[in-house]
Enzyme design. Structure first.
Site, PDB file in Angstrom:
ATOM      1  N   ASP A   1      41.181  39.104  47.037  1.00  0.00           N
ATOM      2  CA  ASP A   1      42.573  39.139  47.504  1.00  0.00           C
ATOM      3  C   ASP A   1      42.620  39.371  49.013  1.00  0.00           C
ATOM      4  O   ASP A   1      43.473  38.810  49.700  1.00  0.00           O
ATOM      5  CB  ASP A   1      43.339  40.264  46.794  1.00  0.00           C
ATOM      6  CG  ASP A   1      43.683  39.903  45.362  1.00  0.00           C
ATOM      7  OD1 ASP A   1      43.812  38.700  45.061  1.00  0.00           O
ATOM      8  OD2 ASP A   1      43.821  40.828  44.533  1.00  0.00           O
TER       9      ASP A   1
ATOM     10  N   ARG B   1      58.719  63.151  57.735  1.00  0.00           N
ATOM     11  CA  ARG B   1      57.565  63.642  58.501  1.00  0.00           C
ATOM     12  C   ARG B   1      56.358  63.706  57.571  1.00  0.00           C
ATOM     13  O   ARG B   1      56.440  64.201  56.449  1.00  0.00           O
ATOM     14  CB  ARG B   1      57.838  65.006  59.140  1.00  0.00           C
ATOM     15  CG  ARG B   1      56.664  65.494  59.998  1.00  0.00           C
ATOM     16  CD  ARG B   1      56.975  66.706  60.838  1.00  0.00           C
ATOM     17  NE  ARG B   1      57.683  66.390  62.056  1.00  0.00           N
ATOM     18  CZ  ARG B   1      57.104  65.946  63.185  1.00  0.00           C
ATOM     19  NH1 ARG B   1      55.808  65.738  63.248  1.00  0.00           N
ATOM     20  NH2 ARG B   1      57.841  65.705  64.244  1.00  0.00           N
TER      21      ARG B   1
ATOM     22  N   ASN C   1      50.811  50.171  47.721  1.00  0.00           N
ATOM     23  CA  ASN C   1      52.011  50.750  47.140  1.00  0.00           C
ATOM     24  C   ASN C   1      51.724  51.474  45.826  1.00  0.00           C
ATOM     25  O   ASN C   1      52.238  52.559  45.572  1.00  0.00           O
ATOM     26  CB  ASN C   1      53.033  49.626  46.922  1.00  0.00           C
ATOM     27  CG  ASN C   1      54.208  50.051  46.056  1.00  0.00           C
ATOM     28  OD1 ASN C   1      55.090  50.766  46.498  1.00  0.00           O
ATOM     29  ND2 ASN C   1      54.201  49.624  44.800  1.00  0.00           N
TER      30      ASN C   1
ATOM     31  N   SER D   1      48.917  52.815  44.813  1.00  0.00           N
ATOM     32  CA  SER D   1      48.164  54.059  45.067  1.00  0.00           C
ATOM     33  C   SER D   1      49.097  55.182  45.511  1.00  0.00           C
ATOM     34  O   SER D   1      48.775  56.354  45.361  1.00  0.00           O
ATOM     35  CB  SER D   1      47.119  53.848  46.162  1.00  0.00           C
ATOM     36  OG  SER D   1      46.317  52.742  45.883  1.00  0.00           O
TER      37      SER D   1
HETATM   38  P1  NAP Z   1      40.181  46.652  50.902  1.00  0.00           P
HETATM   39  O1  NAP Z   1      40.326  48.046  51.381  1.00  0.00           O
HETATM   40  O2  NAP Z   1      38.846  46.062  50.843  1.00  0.00           O
HETATM   41  O3  NAP Z   1      40.832  46.442  49.444  1.00  0.00           O
HETATM   42  C1  NAP Z   1      41.653  47.201  48.765  1.00  0.00           C
HETATM   43  C2  NAP Z   1      41.704  46.714  47.311  1.00  0.00           C
HETATM   44  O4  NAP Z   1      43.007  46.191  47.071  1.00  0.00           O
HETATM   45  C3  NAP Z   1      40.728  45.587  46.959  1.00  0.00           C
HETATM   46  O5  NAP Z   1      40.253  45.853  45.665  1.00  0.00           O
HETATM   47  C4  NAP Z   1      41.614  44.352  46.982  1.00  0.00           C
HETATM   48  O6  NAP Z   1      41.144  43.310  46.141  1.00  0.00           O
HETATM   49  C5  NAP Z   1      42.882  44.930  46.412  1.00  0.00           C
HETATM   50  N1  NAP Z   1      44.107  44.193  46.670  1.00  0.00           N
HETATM   51  C6  NAP Z   1      44.514  43.521  47.786  1.00  0.00           C
HETATM   52  N2  NAP Z   1      45.735  42.998  47.596  1.00  0.00           N
HETATM   53  C7  NAP Z   1      46.117  43.343  46.333  1.00  0.00           C
HETATM   54  C8  NAP Z   1      47.282  43.095  45.566  1.00  0.00           C
HETATM   55  N3  NAP Z   1      48.314  42.419  46.060  1.00  0.00           N
HETATM   56  N4  NAP Z   1      47.342  43.608  44.309  1.00  0.00           N
HETATM   57  C9  NAP Z   1      46.333  44.321  43.798  1.00  0.00           C
HETATM   58  N5  NAP Z   1      45.198  44.584  44.476  1.00  0.00           N
HETATM   59  C10 NAP Z   1      45.101  44.101  45.741  1.00  0.00           C
HETATM   60  O7  NAP Z   1      41.111  45.719  51.802  1.00  0.00           O
HETATM   61  P2  NAP Z   1      41.487  44.206  51.551  1.00  0.00           P
HETATM   62  O8  NAP Z   1      40.686  43.613  50.459  1.00  0.00           O
HETATM   63  O9  NAP Z   1      41.474  43.560  52.880  1.00  0.00           O
HETATM   64  O10 NAP Z   1      42.994  44.340  51.040  1.00  0.00           O
HETATM   65  C11 NAP Z   1      44.000  44.763  51.907  1.00  0.00           C
HETATM   66  C12 NAP Z   1      44.955  45.604  51.145  1.00  0.00           C
HETATM   67  O11 NAP Z   1      44.360  46.819  50.744  1.00  0.00           O
HETATM   68  C13 NAP Z   1      46.142  46.051  51.961  1.00  0.00           C
HETATM   69  O12 NAP Z   1      47.111  45.044  52.099  1.00  0.00           O
HETATM   70  C14 NAP Z   1      46.615  47.236  51.151  1.00  0.00           C
HETATM   71  O13 NAP Z   1      47.546  46.836  50.146  1.00  0.00           O
HETATM   72  C15 NAP Z   1      45.384  47.721  50.431  1.00  0.00           C
HETATM   73  N6  NAP Z   1      45.080  49.086  50.846  1.00  0.00           N
HETATM   74  C16 NAP Z   1      45.102  50.028  49.869  1.00  0.00           C
HETATM   75  C17 NAP Z   1      44.916  51.355  50.179  1.00  0.00           C
HETATM   76  C18 NAP Z   1      44.974  52.352  49.077  1.00  0.00           C
HETATM   77  O14 NAP Z   1      45.185  51.944  47.922  1.00  0.00           O
HETATM   78  N7  NAP Z   1      44.815  53.622  49.356  1.00  0.00           N
HETATM   79  C19 NAP Z   1      44.681  51.746  51.503  1.00  0.00           C
HETATM   80  C20 NAP Z   1      44.655  50.754  52.476  1.00  0.00           C
HETATM   81  C21 NAP Z   1      44.858  49.419  52.129  1.00  0.00           C
HETATM   82  P3  NAP Z   1      39.869  42.394  46.530  1.00  0.00           P
HETATM   83  O15 NAP Z   1      38.665  43.244  46.258  1.00  0.00           O
HETATM   84  O16 NAP Z   1      39.996  41.225  45.608  1.00  0.00           O
HETATM   85  O17 NAP Z   1      39.979  42.016  47.988  1.00  0.00           O
END
Ligand code: NAP
Ligand code: MN
Length: 266
Positions: A52, A150, A166, A168
């Site tokens: 993703d 804050r 979202n 999480s």
């Molecule tokens: P990452 O840190 O490597 O991945 C975060 C996880 O989120 C990966 O397992 C990714 O899947 C999954 N993911 C991404 N978009 C999703 C969606 N729409 N629905 C369900 N799971 C999804 O970063 P990344 O792969 O570049 O993904 C970026 C996204 O990570 C950001 O847009 C944000 O939503 C999310 N994120 C989450 C947190 C948290 O949960 N604490 C913190 C920062 C960012 P894949 O392994 O297939 O890439």
């Protein structure tokens, strides 16, 4: 598919193992009349190969094109944007035949920072402190002050982004057929001095959300669009709306949103 729709650009980081599988995909595409485009601007189909995260990058790097179909092909597990798997060429071949597929439109967010910089998001906009200290945000909806937050930060997610960051933050999972946006808090202070709603807030697509970063001298929030941090610093006002532009993507008819939620979380 009509022939003018058959210029495909493959968005991926080449490596030996992937190259071999991608070669098979190319041959399959050729058999079905697809040609490879050398650059994304010559393509009307952009296929990301990866997770993703790669799909989000493919869209951002190619400018959220409205005249293009985006397709997510995973190499490992199926994701939320990746409807196809590189190890299941049979399904991909089915997808190359128009009758088995459906074009979906995913809502995006339109974000304006300080009336200067505009961009779109497919998962979410995030504003986060990147130091140990908290910072404050004044939240306005349609010009009305709702609260002064804050804490560590806030995010605004799209329906398809609702299953990512979202979720999480204990935000609701939102059906991508709903054209809406969701505001969620990242660790808000709630005491006799600071008070916030404390629950996620889902807003209709005609709302205008303004997040004013309170400048009290030592705050360094970072602004993120999906998986990319913006280079702008010391911004004051972030305006968020549901965009009137969407992303078009393809999926097989047997891979519905509920299937994805169940497969990923249950
Ligand atoms: P990452 O840190 O490597 O991945 C975060 C996880 O989120 C990966 O397992 C990714 O899947 C999954 N993911 C991404 N978009 C999703 C969606 N729409 N629905 C369900 N799971 C999804 O970063 P990344 O792969 O570049 O993904 C970026 C996204 O990570 C950001 O847009 C944000 O939503 C999310 N994120 C989450 C947190 C948290 O949960 N604490 C913190 C920062 C960012 P894949 O392994 O297939 O890439
Ligand atoms: Mn990832």
């Amino acid at each position: 598919m009509k022939s003018e729709r058959k210029q495909v650009y493959l968005f991926y980081k080449p490596n030996d193992e992937l190259d071999e599988k991608v070669q098979k995909l190319r041959e399959l595409g050729k058999k079905h009349g697809f040609t490879l485009a050398e650059s994304p601007d010559k393509a009307n189909i952009i296929a990301s190969i990866g997770g993703d995260g790669t799909f989000l990058q493919a869209i951002r790097k190619t400018g959220f094109r409205e005249d293009c179909l985006y397709i997510g092909i995973n190499d490992d597990k199926l994701g939320f944007y990746t409807d196809f798997n590189l190890n299941d060429l049979e399904k991909i071949e089915l997808g190359m035949q128009a009758e088995n597929i459906e074009v979906l439109r995913y809502p995006t967010l339109q974000v304006t920072v300080d009336d200067l910089q505009e961009f779109q998001c497919l998962n979410e906009l995030s504003i986060r402190s990147n130091i140990i200290k908290t910072f404050a945000i004044d939240v306005f909806i349609d010009g009305i002050h709702l609260e002064t937050f804050r804490g560590d930060g806030m995010i605004v997610s799209t329906p398809t982004g609702s299953t990512a960051y979202n979720k999480s933050l204990k935000g609701a999972v939102v059906d991508p057929k709903l054209n809406a946006m969701q505001l969620t808090e990242i660790a808000s202070l709630n005491n006799n001095q600071y008070r916030t709603l404390g629950s996620p807030l889902i807003l209709n697509n005609d709302r205008e959300l303004i997040l004013k970063i309170v400048q009290d001298g030592n705050d360094h929030p970072i602004i993120g669009a999906d998986n990319e941090a913006l280079s702008i610093r010391h911004s004051h006002e972030v305006k968020v709306k549901v965009s009137d532009k969407s992303i078009k993507t393809l999926r097989l008819k047997d891979n519905l949103f509920i299937h994805k939620v169940k497969r990923s979380f249950l």
